[in-house]
Motif scaffolding. Structure first.
Motif, PDB file in Angstrom:
ATOM      1  N   GLU A 128      91.533  54.890 -42.936  1.00 13.39           N
ATOM      2  CA  GLU A 128      91.511  54.383 -41.562  1.00 13.39           C
ATOM      3  C   GLU A 128      92.399  53.155 -41.400  1.00 13.39           C
ATOM      4  N   ALA A 129      92.932  52.664 -42.503  1.00 13.51           N
ATOM      5  CA  ALA A 129      93.862  51.539 -42.481  1.00 13.51           C
ATOM      6  C   ALA A 129      95.125  51.943 -43.233  1.00 13.51           C
ATOM      7  N   ASP A 130      96.078  51.041 -43.285  1.00 17.20           N
ATOM      8  CA  ASP A 130      97.357  51.332 -43.939  1.00 17.20           C
ATOM      9  C   ASP A 130      97.252  50.984 -45.417  1.00 17.20           C
ATOM     10  N   GLY A 131      97.007  51.996 -46.259  1.00 17.96           N
ATOM     11  CA  GLY A 131      96.955  51.805 -47.701  1.00 17.96           C
ATOM     12  C   GLY A 131      98.274  52.218 -48.347  1.00 17.96           C
ATOM     13  N   ASP A 132      98.638  51.566 -49.434  1.00 13.85           N
ATOM     14  CA  ASP A 132      99.882  51.856 -50.149  1.00 13.85           C
ATOM     15  C   ASP A 132      99.583  52.008 -51.639  1.00 13.85           C
ATOM     16  N   PHE A 133     100.506  52.680 -52.341  1.00 14.28           N
ATOM     17  CA  PHE A 133     100.372  52.774 -53.797  1.00 14.28           C
ATOM     18  C   PHE A 133     101.763  52.813 -54.413  1.00 14.28           C
ATOM     19  N   GLU A 134     101.809  52.470 -55.702  1.00 17.25           N
ATOM     20  CA  GLU A 134     103.046  52.585 -56.468  1.00 17.25           C
ATOM     21  C   GLU A 134     102.705  52.859 -57.927  1.00 17.25           C
ATOM     22  N   ASN A 171     107.259  54.335 -55.418  1.00 18.17           N
ATOM     23  CA  ASN A 171     106.192  53.901 -54.523  1.00 18.17           C
ATOM     24  C   ASN A 171     106.279  54.657 -53.218  1.00 18.17           C
ATOM     25  N   SER A 172     105.219  54.550 -52.448  1.00 18.01           N
ATOM     26  CA  SER A 172     105.192  55.149 -51.112  1.00 18.01           C
ATOM     27  C   SER A 172     104.491  54.160 -50.199  1.00 18.01           C
ATOM     28  N   ARG A 173     105.245  53.562 -49.302  1.00 13.25           N
ATOM     29  CA  ARG A 173     104.691  52.545 -48.404  1.00 13.25           C
ATOM     30  C   ARG A 173     104.874  53.001 -46.964  1.00 13.25           C
ATOM     31  N   SER A 174     103.936  53.764 -46.502  1.00 13.95           N
ATOM     32  CA  SER A 174     103.980  54.206 -45.111  1.00 13.95           C
ATOM     33  C   SER A 174     103.480  53.087 -44.214  1.00 13.95           C
ATOM     34  N   GLY A 192      96.296  56.609 -42.498  1.00 16.30           N
ATOM     35  CA  GLY A 192      96.081  58.052 -42.647  1.00 16.30           C
ATOM     36  C   GLY A 192      96.346  58.476 -44.071  1.00 16.30           C
ATOM     37  N   SER A 193      97.631  58.547 -44.481  1.00 14.57           N
ATOM     38  CA  SER A 193      97.940  58.997 -45.841  1.00 14.57           C
ATOM     39  C   SER A 193      99.323  58.519 -46.258  1.00 14.57           C
ATOM     40  N   ASP A 194      99.474  58.344 -47.569  1.00 18.51           N
ATOM     41  CA  ASP A 194     100.761  58.101 -48.226  1.00 18.51           C
ATOM     42  C   ASP A 194     100.915  59.160 -49.321  1.00 18.51           C
ATOM     43  N   ARG A 195     102.148  59.524 -49.647  1.00 19.52           N
ATOM     44  CA  ARG A 195     102.326  60.574 -50.662  1.00 19.52           C
ATOM     45  C   ARG A 195     103.666  60.419 -51.369  1.00 19.52           C
ATOM     46  N   GLY A 206     104.289  58.824 -71.505  1.00 17.16           N
ATOM     47  CA  GLY A 206     103.877  57.435 -71.630  1.00 17.16           C
ATOM     48  C   GLY A 206     102.597  57.160 -70.854  1.00 17.16           C
ATOM     49  N   ILE A 207     102.232  55.894 -70.813  1.00 15.99           N
ATOM     50  CA  ILE A 207     101.031  55.465 -70.088  1.00 15.99           C
ATOM     51  C   ILE A 207     101.486  54.725 -68.828  1.00 15.99           C
ATOM     52  N   TYR A 208     100.938  55.145 -67.692  1.00 16.68           N
ATOM     53  CA  TYR A 208     101.310  54.573 -66.397  1.00 16.68           C
ATOM     54  C   TYR A 208     100.050  54.067 -65.670  1.00 16.68           C
ATOM     55  N   SER A 209     100.300  53.160 -64.744  1.00 15.98           N
ATOM     56  CA  SER A 209      99.225  52.659 -63.868  1.00 15.98           C
ATOM     57  C   SER A 209      99.579  52.998 -62.425  1.00 15.98           C
ATOM     58  N   ILE A 210      98.572  53.470 -61.703  1.00 11.16           N
ATOM     59  CA  ILE A 210      98.747  53.719 -60.264  1.00 11.16           C
ATOM     60  C   ILE A 210      98.067  52.557 -59.527  1.00 11.16           C
ATOM     61  N   LYS A 211      98.878  51.779 -58.845  1.00 10.57           N
ATOM     62  CA  LYS A 211      98.421  50.564 -58.157  1.00 10.57           C
ATOM     63  C   LYS A 211      98.157  50.898 -56.686  1.00 10.57           C
ATOM     64  N   VAL A 212      96.917  50.719 -56.244  1.00 12.35           N
ATOM     65  CA  VAL A 212      96.519  51.029 -54.867  1.00 12.35           C
ATOM     66  C   VAL A 212      96.046  49.722 -54.202  1.00 12.35           C
ATOM     67  N   TRP A 213      96.538  49.447 -52.977  1.00 11.56           N
ATOM     68  CA  TRP A 213      96.112  48.233 -52.267  1.00 11.56           C
ATOM     69  C   TRP A 213      96.086  48.467 -50.759  1.00 11.56           C
ATOM     70  N   ASN A 214      95.460  47.537 -50.075  1.00  7.59           N
ATOM     71  CA  ASN A 214      95.308  47.611 -48.612  1.00  7.59           C
ATOM     72  C   ASN A 214      96.409  46.772 -47.978  1.00  7.59           C
ATOM     73  N   HIS A 215      97.235  47.425 -47.176  1.00  8.08           N
ATOM     74  CA  HIS A 215      98.323  46.711 -46.525  1.00  8.08           C
ATOM     75  C   HIS A 215      97.833  45.929 -45.293  1.00  8.08           C
ATOM     76  N   SER A 216      96.633  46.283 -44.801  1.00 11.81           N
ATOM     77  CA  SER A 216      96.086  45.613 -43.611  1.00 11.81           C
ATOM     78  C   SER A 216      95.176  44.469 -44.044  1.00 11.81           C
ATOM     79  N   SER A 217      95.306  43.337 -43.365  1.00 15.74           N
ATOM     80  CA  SER A 217      94.441  42.177 -43.649  1.00 15.74           C
ATOM     81  C   SER A 217      93.296  42.063 -42.652  1.00 15.74           C
ATOM     82  N   ARG A 218      93.150  43.067 -41.781  1.00 15.83           N
ATOM     83  CA  ARG A 218      92.132  42.995 -40.730  1.00 15.83           C
ATOM     84  C   ARG A 218      91.126  44.134 -40.777  1.00 15.83           C
TER      85      ARG A 218
END
Length: 333
Positions: A273-279, A290-293, A297-300, A309-321
């Motif tokens: 319901e907010a603008d989430g991003d991941f890389e 990365n995908s920064r819509s 709704g969705s990023d892909r 190798g070993i990777y990390s998927i970083k997920v965060w909230n782009h909205s501060s409200r």
């Protein structure tokens, strides 16, 4: 200019000697046998020797009296001046006394007028009080008449026991209606209370679900952090989580992924319901993709290749409200 000299005689000038005159110049006592001169200006008596010593001049003139004055105390200027001073002071005191008396009379007249005015006001007040008393008496009479009329109505023969029974019955019906209405209101109040409790329980249920989602997210997160997850070819995995407004880019949620050999992947971040991003970050901390819509709704990321190798998927909230739930789907092609 001749000087008129007079010899003081004990017998003929007895009154003069009785005055006890002194020479104004030498202050010597004038006595019988002395030769004296009278100043024509002030009629003061001088010894002839004193007159000569003064140059024959007094009161700005040189004239002398030719005859011995008969009036007693002639020339006693100082005594006359003293009398004049006393008389003047007396006149001043008399004028002051008259002024004080006039002021006193004025004050007394003013007080008399004030008393008369007060008496007039008191008379008006007494008259007003008498009018008020008359009105009160009239009201008492009116009330007494109304009481008499009411008593007469109570003894009206038109009011029969049957009419009284009908009135009592009508009042009982109204009372029953009031009781029924009160019961209905109580029931409605209880319904509202139950509905409120139901809403409260529903809110608590949603709260518990949210807490369960968070716990599940933490479980998956801990599992992935402890054991890097490996996907077989053609398989996928989905994780549900929650992004608060505190999960900004500097405080993200991390998922670890182990890739044994080069493969291609599809990754979706959805159900938001907010603008989430991941890389995707490699083990050295470098961003692979990365995908920064800019919309919620969705990023892909579609059909991208990763080396082993070993990777990390970083997920965060782009909205501060606004916070949001999310689903992370990872599929190995």
């Amino acid at each position: 200019m001749s000087v008129y000299r007079h010899t003081v005689d004990r017998s003929s000038h007895r009154e003069f000697l009785g005055e006890g005159r002194k020479d104004p110049y030498t202050q010597d006592q004038i006595k019988a046998g002395d030769e004296i001169v009278f100043c024509a200006g002030c009629k003061s008596a001088f010894l002839y020797s004193s007159w000569e010593a003064m140059g024959g001049r007094h009161c700005n003139q040189t004239e002398t009296l030719a005859e011995f004055p008969d009036a007693p105390r002639l020339g006693n200027v100082k005594k006359l001046q003293k009398k004049n001073t006393i008389l003047t002071v007396f006149c001043y005191l008399l004028v002051l006394a008259i002024a004080v008396l006039g002021y006193f009379i004025y004050q007394q007249r003013k007080r008399i007028k004030d008393f008369q005015s007060r008496n007039l006001d008191q008379g008006i007040q007494i008259s007003s009080m008498e009018d008020t008393q008359d009105k009160v008496n009239q009201k008492i009479v009116d009330i007494s008449n109304k009481i008499d009329l009411t008593l007469d109505d109570c003894y009206d023969e038109s009011i029969t026991p049957i009419n009284l029974e009908e009135k009592v019955f009508s009042l009982e019906e109204k009372l029953d209606c009031f009781v029924t209405e009160r019961q209905n209101l109580e029931t409605e109040k209880n319904n509202y209370k139950n509905q409120r409790d139901a809403y409260k329980n529903e809110r608590d249920t949603y709260k518990n679900q949210r807490d369960n989602y968070r716990n599940e997210r933490d479980t998956y997160k801990n599992a992935l952090n402890a054991y890097p997850y490996s996907l077989s070819s053609g398989s996928e995995v989905s994780y549900q989580g929650y992004l608060s407004t505190n999960n900004q880019e500097t405080n993200p949620i991390l998922y670890r992924l182990y890739i044994p050999q080069q493969s291609r992947f599809d990754i979706d971040l959805k159900d938001m319901e907010a603008d989430g991003d991941f890389e995707i970050i490699d083990s050295q901390g470098n961003t692979i993709d990365n995908s920064r819509s800019t919309s919620s709704g969705s990023d892909r990321l579609r059909n991208f290749s990763l080396q082993s190798g070993i990777y990390s998927i970083k997920v965060w909230n782009h909205s501060s409200r606004k916070s949001t739930q999310f689903t992370l789907r990872i599929r190995r092609i």
